[in-house]
Design a protein around this motif. Structure first.
Motif, mmCIF file in Angstrom:
data_model
loop_
_atom_site.group_PDB
_atom_site.id
_atom_site.type_symbol
_atom_site.label_atom_id
_atom_site.label_comp_id
_atom_site.label_asym_id
_atom_site.label_seq_id
_atom_site.Cartn_x
_atom_site.Cartn_y
_atom_site.Cartn_z
ATOM 1 N N SER A 10 0.560 -1.286 0.230
ATOM 2 C CA SER A 10 -0.249 -0.111 -0.061
ATOM 3 C C SER A 10 0.922 1.442 -0.457
ATOM 4 C CB SER A 10 -1.160 -0.067 1.567
ATOM 5 O OG SER A 10 -0.305 0.460 2.503
ATOM 6 N N ALA A 11 0.107 2.162 -0.751
ATOM 7 C CA ALA A 11 0.782 3.722 -0.302
ATOM 8 C C ALA A 11 0.111 4.251 -0.314
ATOM 9 C CB ALA A 11 1.471 3.864 -1.860
ATOM 10 N N PRO A 12 -0.144 4.986 1.454
ATOM 11 C CA PRO A 12 -1.303 5.859 1.220
ATOM 12 C C PRO A 12 -1.003 7.136 1.483
ATOM 13 C CG PRO A 12 0.177 5.504 3.498
ATOM 14 C CD PRO A 12 0.494 3.776 2.348
ATOM 15 N N HIS A 13 -1.722 7.991 1.273
ATOM 16 C CA HIS A 13 -1.736 9.052 0.655
ATOM 17 C C HIS A 13 -0.892 10.062 1.765
ATOM 18 C CE1 HIS A 13 -2.546 13.725 -0.446
ATOM 19 N NE2 HIS A 13 -2.425 13.118 -1.298
ATOM 20 N N VAL A 20 -5.599 5.083 -0.534
ATOM 21 C CA VAL A 20 -4.875 4.194 -0.545
ATOM 22 C C VAL A 20 -4.482 3.498 -2.094
ATOM 23 C CG1 VAL A 20 -4.111 1.654 0.451
ATOM 24 C CG2 VAL A 20 -5.326 3.731 1.821
ATOM 25 N N LEU A 21 -2.935 4.083 -2.574
ATOM 26 C CA LEU A 21 -2.685 2.919 -3.699
ATOM 27 C C LEU A 21 -2.400 1.789 -3.506
ATOM 28 C CD1 LEU A 21 -2.370 3.380 -6.764
ATOM 29 C CD2 LEU A 21 -0.346 5.045 -6.575
ATOM 30 N N CYS A 22 -2.935 1.072 -4.190
ATOM 31 C CA CYS A 22 -2.241 -0.906 -3.929
ATOM 32 C C CYS A 22 -1.117 -0.751 -5.667
ATOM 33 C CB CYS A 22 -3.271 -1.302 -3.941
ATOM 34 S SG CYS A 22 -2.710 -3.134 -4.316
ATOM 35 N N THR A 23 -0.042 -0.934 -4.657
ATOM 36 C CA THR A 23 0.524 -1.187 -5.734
ATOM 37 C C THR A 23 0.900 -2.289 -6.304
ATOM 38 O OG1 THR A 23 2.705 -1.568 -4.196
ATOM 39 C CG2 THR A 23 1.739 0.469 -4.153
ATOM 40 N N LYS A 24 0.265 -3.217 -6.040
ATOM 41 C CA LYS A 24 0.688 -4.778 -6.614
ATOM 42 C C LYS A 24 -1.042 -4.491 -7.750
ATOM 43 C CE LYS A 24 2.197 -9.016 -5.377
ATOM 44 N NZ LYS A 24 3.556 -9.228 -6.281
ATOM 45 N N LYS A 25 -2.065 -4.169 -7.466
ATOM 46 C CA LYS A 25 -3.083 -3.773 -7.989
ATOM 47 C C LYS A 25 -2.889 -2.852 -9.789
ATOM 48 C CE LYS A 25 -6.204 -6.351 -4.969
ATOM 49 N NZ LYS A 25 -7.763 -6.019 -4.555
ATOM 50 N N GLY A 26 -1.780 -1.537 -9.269
ATOM 51 C CA GLY A 26 -1.999 -0.342 -9.312
ATOM 52 C C GLY A 26 -3.558 0.540 -9.190
ATOM 53 N N LYS A 27 -3.981 -0.099 -8.172
ATOM 54 C CA LYS A 27 -5.625 0.215 -7.986
ATOM 55 C C LYS A 27 -5.846 1.236 -6.733
ATOM 56 C CE LYS A 27 -10.239 -1.331 -7.349
ATOM 57 N NZ LYS A 27 -10.989 -2.265 -6.824
ATOM 58 N N LEU A 28 -6.607 2.569 -6.818
ATOM 59 C CA LEU A 28 -6.701 2.940 -6.137
ATOM 60 C C LEU A 28 -7.678 3.057 -4.507
ATOM 61 C CD1 LEU A 28 -6.015 6.218 -4.512
ATOM 62 C CD2 LEU A 28 -7.860 7.299 -5.713
ATOM 63 N N ILE A 29 -7.866 2.554 -4.046
ATOM 64 C CA ILE A 29 -8.638 2.501 -2.962
ATOM 65 C C ILE A 29 -8.942 2.944 -1.970
ATOM 66 C CG2 ILE A 29 -8.958 0.384 -0.791
ATOM 67 C CD1 ILE A 29 -8.310 -1.194 -3.476
ATOM 68 N N ILE A 30 -10.638 3.525 -1.382
ATOM 69 C CA ILE A 30 -10.828 4.534 -1.074
ATOM 70 C C ILE A 30 -12.147 3.827 0.431
ATOM 71 C CG2 ILE A 30 -12.639 6.228 -0.576
ATOM 72 C CD1 ILE A 30 -12.713 6.791 -3.906
ATOM 73 N N LEU A 31 -10.816 4.106 1.794
ATOM 74 C CA LEU A 31 -11.767 3.806 2.945
ATOM 75 C C LEU A 31 -12.306 4.040 3.455
ATOM 76 C CD1 LEU A 31 -7.750 2.263 3.956
ATOM 77 C CD2 LEU A 31 -9.321 1.384 2.821
ATOM 78 N N ALA A 32 -13.596 3.460 4.160
ATOM 79 C CA ALA A 32 -14.324 4.421 4.797
ATOM 80 C C ALA A 32 -13.618 4.418 6.082
ATOM 81 C CB ALA A 32 -15.212 3.306 4.988
ATOM 82 N N ALA A 33 -14.097 5.403 6.435
ATOM 83 C CA ALA A 33 -13.791 5.140 8.134
ATOM 84 C C ALA A 33 -14.004 3.991 9.519
ATOM 85 C CB ALA A 33 -14.556 6.600 9.423
ATOM 86 N N TYR A 62 7.307 7.274 6.661
ATOM 87 C CA TYR A 62 6.273 8.238 7.316
ATOM 88 C C TYR A 62 5.229 8.251 7.953
ATOM 89 C CZ TYR A 62 3.574 12.511 6.751
ATOM 90 O OH TYR A 62 2.579 13.484 7.079
ATOM 91 N N CYS A 63 5.600 8.384 9.270
ATOM 92 C CA CYS A 63 4.658 8.221 9.873
ATOM 93 C C CYS A 63 3.432 8.850 9.734
ATOM 94 C CB CYS A 63 5.146 8.313 11.676
ATOM 95 S SG CYS A 63 4.013 7.438 12.646
ATOM 96 N N LEU A 64 1.827 8.297 9.333
ATOM 97 C CA LEU A 64 0.726 8.904 9.260
ATOM 98 C C LEU A 64 0.014 9.243 10.481
ATOM 99 C CD1 LEU A 64 1.352 6.888 6.596
ATOM 100 C CD2 LEU A 64 -0.771 8.142 5.624
ATOM 101 N N THR A 65 0.307 8.765 10.954
ATOM 102 C CA THR A 65 0.135 8.765 12.705
ATOM 103 C C THR A 65 0.466 10.771 13.332
ATOM 104 O OG1 THR A 65 -0.222 6.659 12.912
ATOM 105 C CG2 THR A 65 -0.900 7.474 15.156
ATOM 106 N N CYS A 66 1.582 10.696 13.038
ATOM 107 C CA CYS A 66 2.449 11.531 13.805
ATOM 108 C C CYS A 66 2.463 13.073 12.907
ATOM 109 C CB CYS A 66 4.058 11.197 14.604
ATOM 110 S SG CYS A 66 3.580 9.856 16.254
ATOM 111 N N LYS A 67 2.320 12.393 11.601
ATOM 112 C CA LYS A 67 2.480 13.448 10.548
ATOM 113 C C LYS A 67 4.077 13.668 10.424
ATOM 114 C CE LYS A 67 -1.699 13.755 9.173
ATOM 115 N NZ LYS A 67 -2.166 12.370 9.153
ATOM 116 N N GLU A 87 5.839 3.584 1.372
ATOM 117 C CA GLU A 87 6.020 4.027 -0.264
ATOM 118 C C GLU A 87 5.010 5.192 -0.019
ATOM 119 O OE1 GLU A 87 6.152 2.319 -3.769
ATOM 120 O OE2 GLU A 87 6.647 0.694 -3.207
ATOM 121 N N GLY A 88 5.302 6.327 -1.028
ATOM 122 C CA GLY A 88 4.764 7.751 -1.048
ATOM 123 C C GLY A 88 3.043 7.521 -2.199
#
Length: 102
Positions: A10-13, A20-33, A62-67, A87-88
């Motif tokens: 995964s390459a999260p924004h 989240v970009l799935c680098t294996k599928k080459g597909k954008l995933i939009i997660l629900a809360a 990059y730590c997405l929790t702490c930014k 991954e970015g």
């Protein structure tokens, strides 16, 4: 059940964590809360060794929790349980949404 954002592929924004970009599928995933994600044949849990290897090879993760960036493997203890981006997410126009002044 594992979540996409925790996958090795995964390459999260870094700003919009629900993209989240799935680098294996080459597909954008939009997660629900409350997303628990569906099972994926490509899911691979990140190991501590993989995270440390990424820091060694690229110089940071990059730590997405702490930014903030994690520059040294020794800093990983401070981020146990946090969501890390190895991954970015390629976003060339995110700066256009950044507020700089009112």
């Amino acid at each position: 059940m594992p979540r996409c954002i925790e996958c090795l592929h995964s390459a999260p924004h870094w700003i919009y964590e629900y993209f989240v970009l799935c680098t294996k599928k080459g597909k954008l995933i939009i997660l629900a809360a409350d997303d628990e994600d569906v099972e994926c044949e490509y899911f691979e849990e990140r190991s501590e060794g993989e995270v440390k290897r990424t820091i060694s090879d690229r110089g940071w993760v990059y730590c997405l929790t702490c930014k903030r960036a994690i520059l040294l493997p020794d800093e990983l203890e401070e981020h146990l349980g946090h969501t890390l981006g190895l991954e970015g997410f390629p976003d060339e126009v995110v700066y256009e949404e950044a507020r700089v002044a009112d």
